[in-house]
Design a protein around this motif. Structure first.
Motif, PDB file in Angstrom:
ATOM      1  N   LEU A 156       0.159  79.428  28.161  1.00 45.95           N
ATOM      2  CA  LEU A 156       0.185  80.968  28.761  1.00 45.95           C
ATOM      3  C   LEU A 156       1.720  81.392  28.456  1.00 45.95           C
TER       4      LEU A 156
ATOM      5  N   GLY B 270       2.251  84.659  25.964  1.00 46.55           N
ATOM      6  CA  GLY B 270       2.816  85.623  26.544  1.00 46.55           C
ATOM      7  C   GLY B 270       4.000  86.192  25.939  1.00 46.55           C
TER       8      GLY B 270
ATOM      9  N   PRO C 165      -0.006  93.708  24.627  1.00 44.26           N
ATOM     10  CA  PRO C 165      -0.116  93.383  26.006  1.00 44.26           C
ATOM     11  C   PRO C 165      -0.135  91.796  25.917  1.00 44.26           C
TER      12      PRO C 165
ATOM     13  N   HIS D 221      -0.798  89.290  28.357  1.00 47.75           N
ATOM     14  CA  HIS D 221      -1.546  88.751  29.070  1.00 47.75           C
ATOM     15  C   HIS D 221      -2.804  88.293  28.210  1.00 47.75           C
ATOM     16  N   TRP D 222      -3.123  89.415  27.037  1.00 45.81           N
ATOM     17  CA  TRP D 222      -4.359  88.943  26.373  1.00 45.81           C
ATOM     18  C   TRP D 222      -3.911  87.723  25.157  1.00 45.81           C
TER      19      TRP D 222
ATOM     20  N   ALA E 256      -1.491  85.618  25.691  1.00 45.61           N
ATOM     21  CA  ALA E 256      -1.678  84.312  26.643  1.00 45.61           C
ATOM     22  C   ALA E 256      -2.868  83.607  26.936  1.00 45.61           C
ATOM     23  N   LEU E 257      -3.949  84.533  27.137  1.00 47.37           N
ATOM     24  CA  LEU E 257      -5.157  83.994  27.439  1.00 47.37           C
ATOM     25  C   LEU E 257      -5.804  83.644  26.176  1.00 47.37           C
TER      26      LEU E 257
END
Length: 364
Positions: A320, A324, A333, A335-336, A338-339
Motif C-alpha cells: 500500500l 501510494g 490518486p 489510493h487507487w 495502492a490498492l
C-alpha cells in the motif's frame, strides 16, 4: 461573483458564505506559504517561479479579503493537508512535495463556486501546470533510479511473499521456510541488480550511438557553403530541406566570422535513464528490503498459519505504501495505485499458496 448593480446596496453575505470565504482565505495564505517555503530550498529560475506563484496566491487572498470586509476575522489555519504540505516543504522541498502541490492545485473548488472569479479558477489550473513542469524536472532526474527502486521493492515483496507462502503451504519445517526466504532474498537481489545494470548500461549505449560526434565541431568551418553537407545533418534530425539549408549556412557563416561554437545538436545527457550503477544499487537495496519483510515472522520464531498471516499483513502494508508513493509522484490518486499494488501482490501470493497446498497434499 456577479457584478454589483450601481446604486443598489451590496447584498449581505450569509453565514455559510462567510465561513466558506474565510476557509478559502486561510487556504490561499497557506498555499502561498508552501510556495515560499519551496522557494527557500531552490535557487535560480525555479526559485523565481515559486515566488511568482506565491504572489499569485496573494492576489487571490485579496479577493476574499475584499468580499469579507469587516468579517475577515482573526487569522485561521489552512486545511490540514495544506499545512502538512507546508511542513514537508520546509523540511524536504523535493519532487515528492511538488507532486503533492500539483494535486492540491488540481483540487481547486473555484470553477464551481460563483463567488470566485473565472480568472481565479483559470489561475489555479495554470498553477497546476506550472508545478507539473517543475515536478517534471525532478521526475526526470530521479526516473532511472526511482523506476529501479519501485520495481525492486515491489518484486522483492511479491516474489518472496509468494515463495514463502508457497513453501510454507507444503507443510515443511519453519527453518526450511526461513532458509528458502533468505536464499530467495539474496538470489533475487543479485539477479535484479545485475539485470538493471545490464539493462540501463545497454540503453545508454544505444542512445549514445545516436548522439552527435563532438569531433565534428572542429571541421565545420572547412565545409563548402554551396555543397553543404551540414544541411543533411539537420534534415536527418527532422528539419525540412529549406530550414535545414538556412540553418547550416548560418552556422558556417557564424563560425567563419567569430570563435562562436557551432549549432550541431549536442549530445544528450540521457538524465532520465539514470546511471547503470545507481539503478543496480537501488534495485539491490530495495529488492532486499522488500524481500526481507515476508521472512521477518520466521526470523522472530513464528510458525504455521500465524507466521503466514503476519507476513501477509506486513507485506500488505508495504505494498500500500509503495503504491501510494508511486501514485503521488505520478500525479494520480494514490489510493487507487495502492490498492492496485495490493491486489497484484496478494493475487500472486494466493496462487503460489494454493499450489503449495496442492503439492503438499500430494507429497503427504
Amino acid at each position: 461573483m456577479p457584478a454589483d448593480v450601481p446604486g443598489e446596496p451590496h447584498p449581505q453575505p450569509s453565514r455559510s458564505q462567510i465561513r466558506r470565504w474565510r476557509r478559502y482565505l486561510a487556504d490561499e495564505r497557506a498555499e502561498a506559504a508552501v510556495y515560499r517555503d519551496l522557494a527557500g530550498r531552490r535557487e535560480g529560475e525555479e526559485r523565481e517561479i515559486l515566488l511568482a506563484l506565491a504572489e499569485a496566491e496573494a492576489r487571490h487572498e485579496q479577493h476574499w479579503i475584499a468580499l469579507l470586509g469587516d468579517e475577515v476575522g482573526p487569522p485561521r489555519r489552512g486545511a490540514l493537508r495544506t499545512r502538512a504540505l507546508g511542513w514537508l516543504a520546509r523540511r524536504f522541498g523535493s519532487v515528492f512535495v511538488l507532486a503533492l502541490a500539483q494535486r492540491a492545485e488540481a483540487r481547486s473548488p473555484y470553477e464551481a463556486d460563483a463567488d470566485a472569479t473565472a480568472a481565479m479558477a483559470a489561475d489555479e489550473r495554470i498553477h497546476g501546470e506550472v508545478v507539473r513542469g517543475l515536478a517534471a524536472r525532478g521526475r526526470a532526474r530521479i526516473s532511472g533510479s526511482f523506476r529501479a527502486a519501485v520495481f525492486g521493492a515491489n518484486d522483492g515483496l511479491v516474489s518472496n511473499l509468494a515463495l514463502v507462502m508457497g513453501i510454507g503451504a507444503t507443510g515443511v519445517a519453519p527453518s526450511i521456510i526461513l532458509a528458502t526466504g533468505i536464499a530467495g532474498l539474496f538470489a533475487g537481489a543479485l539477479s535484479m541488480a545485475a539485470g538493471e545494470y545490464v539493462s540501463v548500461r545497454s540503453q545508454r549505449e544505444l542512445l549514445a550511438a545516436s548522439d552527435p560526434d563532438p569531433r565534428t565541431q572542429r571541421v565545420l568551418p572547412d565545409l563548402d557553403v554551396d555543397a553543404n553537407e551540414l544541411a543533411l545533418v539537420y534534415r536527418a534530425r527532422g528539419m525540412d530541406p529549406v530550414e535545414a539549408d538556412a540553418r547550416a549556412r548560418k552556422t558556417i557563416a557564424t563560425l567563419r566570422s567569430s570563435d562562436a561554437s557551432g549549432e550541431v545538436p549536442v549530445a544528450a545527457t540521457h538524465e532520465e535513464v539514470g546511471s547503470a550503477t545507481g539503478a543496480a544499487l537501488s534495485s539491490f537495496c530495495f529488492f532486499a528490503t522488500g524481500a526481507l519483510l515476508p521472512v521477518l515472522p520466521y526470523l522472530v520464531g513464528l510458525e504455521g498459519m500465524l507466521a503466514v498471516v503476519v507476513a501477509a499483513a506486513i507485506v500488505g502494508v508495504a505494498l500500500l505504501v509503495t503504491g501510494g508513493v508511486v501514485g503521488v509522484l505520478s500525479g494520480g490518486p494514490p489510493h487507487w495505485r495502492a490498492l492496485r499494488q495490493l491486489a497484484i501482490g496478494f493475487g500472486a501470493a494466493a496462487v503460489t499458496y494454493a499450489l503449495g497446498l496442492a503439492f503438499g497434499a500430494t507429497v503427504v
